[in-house]
Design a protein around this motif. Sequence first.
Motif, PDB file in Angstrom:
ATOM      1  N   SER A 168      -5.585   3.235  -0.935  1.00 33.83           N
ATOM      2  CA  SER A 168      -4.431   2.468  -0.452  1.00 33.83           C
ATOM      3  C   SER A 168      -4.155   2.769   1.016  1.00 33.83           C
ATOM      4  O   SER A 168      -3.804   1.867   1.791  1.00 33.83           O
ATOM      5  N   ALA A 200      -4.096   0.131   4.131  1.00 32.48           N
ATOM      6  CA  ALA A 200      -2.930   0.060   5.016  1.00 32.48           C
ATOM      7  C   ALA A 200      -3.336   0.255   6.468  1.00 32.48           C
ATOM      8  O   ALA A 200      -2.800  -0.396   7.372  1.00 32.48           O
ATOM      9  N   CYS A 252       0.830  -1.213   0.000  1.00 32.20           N
ATOM     10  CA  CYS A 252       0.000   0.000   0.000  1.00 32.20           C
ATOM     11  C   CYS A 252       0.860   1.258   0.000  1.00 32.20           C
ATOM     12  O   CYS A 252       0.548   2.245  -0.670  1.00 32.20           O
TER      13      CYS A 252
END
Length: 477
Positions: free
Chosen positions: A437, A441, A267
């Motif tokens: 992303s 994460a 990520c």
Amino acid sequence: MSESFEGVHRTVCNIISYGVGHVLNDLCASMWFTYLLAYLQGVVEFDSYLAGCLLLFGQIVDAISTPFVGIESDATSGFFNYGKRKSWHLLGCICVALSYPFIFCNVFQSYNPSSTAKFIFYAPLVAIFQFGWASCQISHLSMIPLLTNKDSFRDELNACRYIFTVLSNITVYCLIWILLGNDKESALTPSDQKVFTYLVLIIVGIGICCVIFYHVGCKEPSVNRRMSKLVSESQIQTSTDVKNLKVTPLMWLKQRKFYQISVIYMCTRLIINISQTYLTMYLPNSVDLQKKYIAIIPLVVFVSSLVNSFLVKYIDKAIGRKLTFLTGLLLIAGSSTWFMFICKEIGCNKQVFGAAVLLGAGGSTLLIESLSLTADLIGCHTESGAFVYGSMSFTDKLSNGVAVMIIQLYNPCGKLHKCDAGAAYFRDIMVFVPAGSAALALLFLLSLCGDDVGNLTVKKRKKATEEDALLGNETIS
């Protein structure tokens, strides 16, 4: 960690010698992610779909190469007894230096073949470059656990490595800013070929000098000095006392934290690489800035990264790795929100400088901390460290390649660097890919709460053979 471990001396010379070892890769990666698509579409007049296919092909080669290099680097003793990590590093640098200049030196200026013919020409060059890049990256990363078992020293090596990464990017953007001059156009054209020819030759020359400095100045400790102490069967614990045991690739694949940190690192790389790749598309299309800003704004991003990289160490010491990583995620969320509301009007479009500062600070925080988490995971098990870094990089390269391919598939501009339909499209890329992303994460970061990253858990192994015990080569299955 094993008290018998002897690392290199903690000197400024050793730290800098290590840090410059990845500069050739960093310079080439900066051009690759920031300018490849813009160059192929604007200068070489490549079809946008095939340009995406070429980048995906490169990322697939890189993704396959990383675990291969990791396994081979762990298994071999090096070429001509030079050192297992530095041998693979040197091989990779040779491949990069010999192949990369031809990617940005357009041989099709006198005639214009089809995009398919261009793809066939570029594909072997990209394959050699990506194999070399993977060899250099994995061997360089896996030197960190080999050089020291001190967390603070490892943090300094990671930070120094990242500082030179940022300096490499700044060098590329300053050079292209100078080479572009005061061009008032906003899109790249075939007339800009000489800019990229000069740029690629300069950066490869600088990179080769740094490779020489690294190989002369950074000493690779002998593997024998890192061998684990002989432990009796009674000392082997069922859960966590595995520090003196040789950890195999199969063992890593059974570790939950191995996958959690792999996703976090993936990520992080998606945030950095996709924003870096499409920032040069976003600037002319979404905010209508002049061509020179495709050098200036990325420069702002990496100057912010450089400044922040000096602060991350102190923030980490104050609040810990995981909270520092969370701080980076918040900065990325702030930059994505800002990019959403920047408009084309004069004055309003200059807000991109503020969003770029947040993007740079957030990206540097995430990358330094994700690499530190990976080093923590490896701990004293450096005999398979290259496999771990190779596996992390596999997910990174493959995910980036697939993401770029999907984005290019729906790219409304075709062969053009700029088009009216691209305004909203590239804005959405700069907003939703980093933000999505970061959200993923965050979920995996939360799953690590309460866990000691470097504390591996294994089932009680079968009784070691008498020969293995005498050699001190116990492994975990």
